[in-house]
Design an enzyme around this catalytic site. Structure first.
Site, PDB file in Angstrom:
ATOM      1  N   LYS A 267      85.367  -7.851 -91.861  1.00 32.68           N
ATOM      2  CA  LYS A 267      84.978  -8.974 -91.009  1.00 32.68           C
ATOM      3  C   LYS A 267      83.599  -9.447 -91.452  1.00 32.68           C
ATOM      4  O   LYS A 267      82.634  -8.686 -91.420  1.00 32.68           O
ATOM      5  CB  LYS A 267      84.937  -8.542 -89.531  1.00 32.68           C
ATOM      6  CG  LYS A 267      84.323  -9.605 -88.600  1.00 32.68           C
ATOM      7  CD  LYS A 267      84.304  -9.172 -87.131  1.00 32.68           C
ATOM      8  CE  LYS A 267      83.553 -10.179 -86.264  1.00 32.68           C
ATOM      9  NZ  LYS A 267      83.442  -9.761 -84.845  1.00 32.68           N
ATOM     10  N   ASP A 272      77.497 -14.676 -85.039  1.00 35.05           N
ATOM     11  CA  ASP A 272      78.460 -14.852 -83.953  1.00 35.05           C
ATOM     12  C   ASP A 272      77.750 -15.303 -82.684  1.00 35.05           C
ATOM     13  O   ASP A 272      77.213 -14.487 -81.931  1.00 35.05           O
ATOM     14  CB  ASP A 272      79.206 -13.531 -83.707  1.00 35.05           C
ATOM     15  CG  ASP A 272      80.243 -13.654 -82.593  1.00 35.05           C
ATOM     16  OD1 ASP A 272      80.566 -14.797 -82.198  1.00 35.05           O
ATOM     17  OD2 ASP A 272      80.724 -12.600 -82.127  1.00 35.05           O
ATOM     18  N   LYS A 279      77.669 -16.669 -76.091  1.00 31.69           N
ATOM     19  CA  LYS A 279      77.109 -15.389 -75.670  1.00 31.69           C
ATOM     20  C   LYS A 279      75.805 -15.608 -74.925  1.00 31.69           C
ATOM     21  O   LYS A 279      75.117 -16.601 -75.165  1.00 31.69           O
ATOM     22  CB  LYS A 279      76.804 -14.526 -76.907  1.00 31.69           C
ATOM     23  CG  LYS A 279      78.006 -13.926 -77.576  1.00 31.69           C
ATOM     24  CD  LYS A 279      77.578 -13.027 -78.724  1.00 31.69           C
ATOM     25  CE  LYS A 279      78.792 -12.418 -79.425  1.00 31.69           C
ATOM     26  NZ  LYS A 279      79.538 -11.462 -78.596  1.00 31.69           N
ATOM     27  N   ASP A 290      77.097  -9.160 -87.490  1.00 24.90           N
ATOM     28  CA  ASP A 290      78.542  -9.247 -87.294  1.00 24.90           C
ATOM     29  C   ASP A 290      79.300  -9.362 -88.629  1.00 24.90           C
ATOM     30  O   ASP A 290      80.521  -9.515 -88.641  1.00 24.90           O
ATOM     31  CB  ASP A 290      78.865 -10.434 -86.368  1.00 24.90           C
ATOM     32  CG  ASP A 290      80.084 -10.174 -85.496  1.00 24.90           C
ATOM     33  OD1 ASP A 290      80.486  -9.004 -85.380  1.00 24.90           O
ATOM     34  OD2 ASP A 290      80.631 -11.146 -84.944  1.00 24.90           O
ATOM     35  N   ASP A 349      84.860 -16.215 -78.315  1.00 25.26           N
ATOM     36  CA  ASP A 349      84.020 -15.093 -78.736  1.00 25.26           C
ATOM     37  C   ASP A 349      84.871 -13.927 -79.265  1.00 25.26           C
ATOM     38  O   ASP A 349      84.338 -12.980 -79.844  1.00 25.26           O
ATOM     39  CB  ASP A 349      83.142 -14.641 -77.563  1.00 25.26           C
ATOM     40  CG  ASP A 349      81.967 -13.787 -78.003  1.00 25.26           C
ATOM     41  OD1 ASP A 349      81.703 -13.731 -79.219  1.00 25.26           O
ATOM     42  OD2 ASP A 349      81.314 -13.186 -77.123  1.00 25.26           O
ATOM     43  N   GLU A 351      86.504 -13.800 -81.896  1.00 24.65           N
ATOM     44  CA  GLU A 351      86.766 -14.520 -83.149  1.00 24.65           C
ATOM     45  C   GLU A 351      87.087 -13.588 -84.310  1.00 24.65           C
ATOM     46  O   GLU A 351      87.764 -13.994 -85.250  1.00 24.65           O
ATOM     47  CB  GLU A 351      85.543 -15.390 -83.504  1.00 24.65           C
ATOM     48  CG  GLU A 351      84.412 -14.697 -84.284  1.00 24.65           C
ATOM     49  CD  GLU A 351      83.739 -13.567 -83.524  1.00 24.65           C
ATOM     50  OE1 GLU A 351      83.898 -13.491 -82.291  1.00 24.65           O
ATOM     51  OE2 GLU A 351      83.053 -12.735 -84.150  1.00 24.65           O
ATOM     52  N   ARG A 353      89.071 -11.055 -84.647  1.00 28.07           N
ATOM     53  CA  ARG A 353      90.513 -10.836 -84.855  1.00 28.07           C
ATOM     54  C   ARG A 353      91.185 -12.079 -85.422  1.00 28.07           C
ATOM     55  O   ARG A 353      92.168 -11.989 -86.152  1.00 28.07           O
ATOM     56  CB  ARG A 353      91.149 -10.368 -83.539  1.00 28.07           C
ATOM     57  CG  ARG A 353      91.042 -11.362 -82.423  1.00 28.07           C
ATOM     58  CD  ARG A 353      91.249 -10.742 -81.042  1.00 28.07           C
ATOM     59  NE  ARG A 353      90.070 -10.021 -80.575  1.00 28.07           N
ATOM     60  CZ  ARG A 353      89.999  -9.387 -79.402  1.00 28.07           C
ATOM     61  NH1 ARG A 353      91.050  -9.375 -78.596  1.00 28.07           N
ATOM     62  NH2 ARG A 353      88.899  -8.770 -79.035  1.00 28.07           N
TER      63      ARG A 353
HETATM   64  N1  BES Z   1      81.012  -9.335 -82.582  1.00 32.76           N
HETATM   65  C1  BES Z   1      81.465  -9.149 -81.246  1.00 32.76           C
HETATM   66  C2  BES Z   1      81.561  -7.670 -80.883  1.00 32.76           C
HETATM   67  C3  BES Z   1      80.281  -6.992 -80.519  1.00 32.76           C
HETATM   68  C4  BES Z   1      79.636  -7.247 -79.326  1.00 32.76           C
HETATM   69  C5  BES Z   1      79.766  -6.033 -81.352  1.00 32.76           C
HETATM   70  C6  BES Z   1      78.481  -6.573 -79.006  1.00 32.76           C
HETATM   71  C7  BES Z   1      78.623  -5.347 -81.027  1.00 32.76           C
HETATM   72  C8  BES Z   1      77.972  -5.615 -79.857  1.00 32.76           C
HETATM   73  C9  BES Z   1      82.854  -9.751 -81.078  1.00 32.76           C
HETATM   74  O1  BES Z   1      83.085 -10.894 -81.817  1.00 32.76           O
HETATM   75  C10 BES Z   1      82.976 -10.135 -79.644  1.00 32.76           C
HETATM   76  O2  BES Z   1      82.262 -10.979 -79.211  1.00 32.76           O
HETATM   77  N2  BES Z   1      83.882  -9.472 -78.936  1.00 32.76           N
HETATM   78  C11 BES Z   1      84.093  -9.701 -77.560  1.00 32.76           C
HETATM   79  C12 BES Z   1      85.577  -9.755 -77.293  1.00 32.76           C
HETATM   80  C13 BES Z   1      85.923 -10.193 -75.905  1.00 32.76           C
HETATM   81  C14 BES Z   1      85.598 -11.660 -75.720  1.00 32.76           C
HETATM   82  C15 BES Z   1      87.401  -9.953 -75.695  1.00 32.76           C
HETATM   83  C16 BES Z   1      83.449  -8.560 -76.784  1.00 32.76           C
HETATM   84  O3  BES Z   1      83.590  -7.418 -77.183  1.00 32.76           O
HETATM   85  O4  BES Z   1      82.802  -8.841 -75.789  1.00 32.76           O
HETATM   86 ZN    ZN Z   2      82.034 -11.139 -83.560  1.00 37.33          ZN
HETATM   87 MN    MN Z   3      82.445 -12.646 -80.828  1.00 38.64          MN
END
Ligand code: BES
Ligand code: ZN
Ligand code: MN
Length: 495
Positions: A267, A272, A279, A290, A349, A351, A353
């Site tokens: 990834k 992000d 966010k 990210d 968010d 994204e 996947r």
């Molecule tokens: N890059 C983030 C995951 C992340 C968040 C990694 C905080 C490390 C610290 C990912 O793209 C994301 O935002 N995931 C969301 C998914 C949710 C919207 C289902 C998350 O984990 O909040």
């Molecule tokens: Zn992300």
């Molecule tokens: Mn995200």
């Protein structure tokens, strides 16, 4: 840095710093004993004073040790001798290297021949020393006007342990050094800010690697080329960004053309913001990390080339920036993936996947032996494991077990979560084949469930490195994980 194995009596080896172990309660190791005898019992006297007890990781520097050919002697505590295992040895090495790298020394000798680990072969120790020395030498200064001092250390030697084969120790040093350098490469890419490390930047770094290594070929697909392949899911993430998305494909050809490759999919979200599902501001800066999955793939590919691994490996990186904007994907939008499945984007968010599913579909064309994706995918993985373990999910228990063992062996641990059928229905959508989120519960598992819909054709494992890829707070910075785990895995594969 140059690494070598040296034989001979420890006190006679010339170096700027000699490192020797003292066990708990001030017990001399064999090497420290030799040095003590040459020093007319000066070490015994120091230990009797009680100032140095031999607690694991404790250090004491002595200048001009009497009777030794070294300019300095660094005593390092080894703790309880019977408990000397891989984890404790790594701690011992970390504290001695941290100390040694503050000195104005150019050569260091580690007198550790008698140090036996109860869970590893001697060559592991050699590899770990070289890896940790490389890691200790790294510091980030690219975007600072004041550059960090270049480390003075040029040569590190290790004494050959009894019963070990020199060739194996030397191979350990070589592999450990290459892995340490690869870890630093991943850290460096991770630490660069989002305005420098863009998808285009990652692509140019990959091309540089291809130009420098004969075994590597690099191909970069543009947005136009991805659109032609039908990668509507990946492209929906970059829709709001002025930075062009790139699909980076790096091939290491180390075996016959018909030997099935191991594919790594990273990834590479270079920043992000969350997109329209923006966010919150606090700690959003950390979303420059990210792309740490992508960084680990680039680093591993370069390491495969350096070590000339006799296998075929393919690295695929989905590099995108996730931004809000007038052209950005909106919640409720439906996109079509390369596999033909329609996806309802309920949260922009989620994204990672969306990027990975198209890269994973692309991976199938290599008829892979295994596919491992590496991604900072979910905050839920941080909630579950903190920073210690990488989350591991797989459609193949043998592959999962092997990766877990490689994590343990390399001290870069991963722990498996279930990928049960029961979780799949959380991704049901009223308007598309699948939704991109599964609600607030079991977030790491439902993210992997989403990916599993695109990986049915091959043996696949998913590494969620959201907690392990970087540290927050005062020590904020990329860790280079899981390069150690992945190299352990690839070093164990045969063509
Ligand atoms: N890059 C983030 C995951 C992340 C968040 C990694 C905080 C490390 C610290 C990912 O793209 C994301 O935002 N995931 C969301 C998914 C949710 C919207 C289902 C998350 O984990 O909040
Ligand atoms: Zn992300
Ligand atoms: Mn995200």
């Amino acid at each position: 840095m140059k690494f070598s194995i040296k034989a001979g009596s420890e006190e006679k080896i010339k170096s700027d710093c000699l490192v020797a172990v003292i066990w708990s309660k001030g017990t001399l190791s064999d090497e420290a004993g030799l040095i003590d005898r040459a020093a007319k019992k000066a070490l015994s006297k120091l230990l009797r004073s009680g100032d140095f007890t031999g607690k694991l990781g404790e250090t004491q520097l002595i200048h001009d040790p009497i009777g030794s050919a070294a300019k300095r002697l660094l005593l390092v505590g080894g703790g309880d001798r019977r408990k000397m295992n891989a984890k404790n040895a790594a701690k011992l090495l970390a504290s001695s290297l941290n100390k040694v790298f503050t000195l104005n020394a150019s050569s260091v000798h580690f007198a550790l021949a008698s140090l036996e680990l109860n869970d590893r072969e001697p060559a592991w120790m050699a590899a770990r020393l070289a890896q940790q020395a490389e890691r200790t030498s790294y510091s980030y200064d690219t975007t600072k006007s004041k550059k960090s001092k270049t480390p003075t250390i040029k040569a590190i030697s290790l004494s050959a342990s009894a019963g070990s084969r020199r060739k194996q120790l030397e191979l350990g040093l070589k592999q450990g050094q290459a892995i340490g350098k690869a870890i630093n490469r991943a850290r460096q890419l991770g630490n660069l800010p989002g305005n420098i490390c863009t998808p285009t930047y990652l692509a140019s770094k990959a091309k540089d690697l291809g130009n420098r290594n004969r075994s590597l070929t690099v191909k970069v697909l543009s947005e136009k080329q991805m659109a032609r392949l039908g990668m509507g899911s990946l492209l929906s993430v970059s829709a709001g960004s002025a930075e062009e998305a790139k699909l980076i494909v790096i091939q290491h050809k180390g075996a016959r053309a018909d030997s099935k490759p191991h594919v790594l999919v990273g990834k590479g979200v270079t920043f992000d913001t969350g997109g329209i599902s923006l966010k919150p501001g606090a700690t959003m800066d950390e979303m420059k990390f990210d792309m740490c999955g992508a960084a680990s793939v680039i680093a591993v590919m370069s390491c495969c080339a350096e070590l000339k691994l006799p296998i075929n490996v393919v690295g695929i990186i989905g590099a995108v920036e996730n931004m809000p904007g007038s052209k950005a994907t909106k919640p409720g939008d439906i996109v079509t993936s390369m596999a033909g499945k329609t996806i309802e984007v309920l949260n922009t968010d989620a994204e990672g996947r969306l990027v990975l599913c198209d890269a994973l579909t692309y991976a199938a064309r290599f008829k892979p032996c295994s596919v491992i994706d590496i991604a900072t995918l979910t905050g839920a993985a941080v909630a579950t494991f903190g920073s210690h373990a990488t989350a591991l999910l797989s459609n193949n228990d043998k592959l999962a077990k092997s990766l877990r063992q490689c994590g343990e062996q390399s001290l870069d641990p991963a722990w498996q979560l279930p990928l049960w059928e029961e979780y799949q229905s959380m991704l049901d959508s009223n308007f598309a084949d699948i939704a991109n989120i599964g609600g607030p519960r079991a977030g790491t598992i439902t993210a992997a469930c989403f990916l599993s819909r695109f990986t049915e054709k091959y043996r696949w494992a998913h590494l969620d490195i959201a907690g392990s890829a970087w540290r927050s707070g005062a020590l904020k910075g990329a860790t280079g994980r899981p390069v150690g785990l992945l190299m352990e895995y690839l070093l164990g594969q045969k063509a």
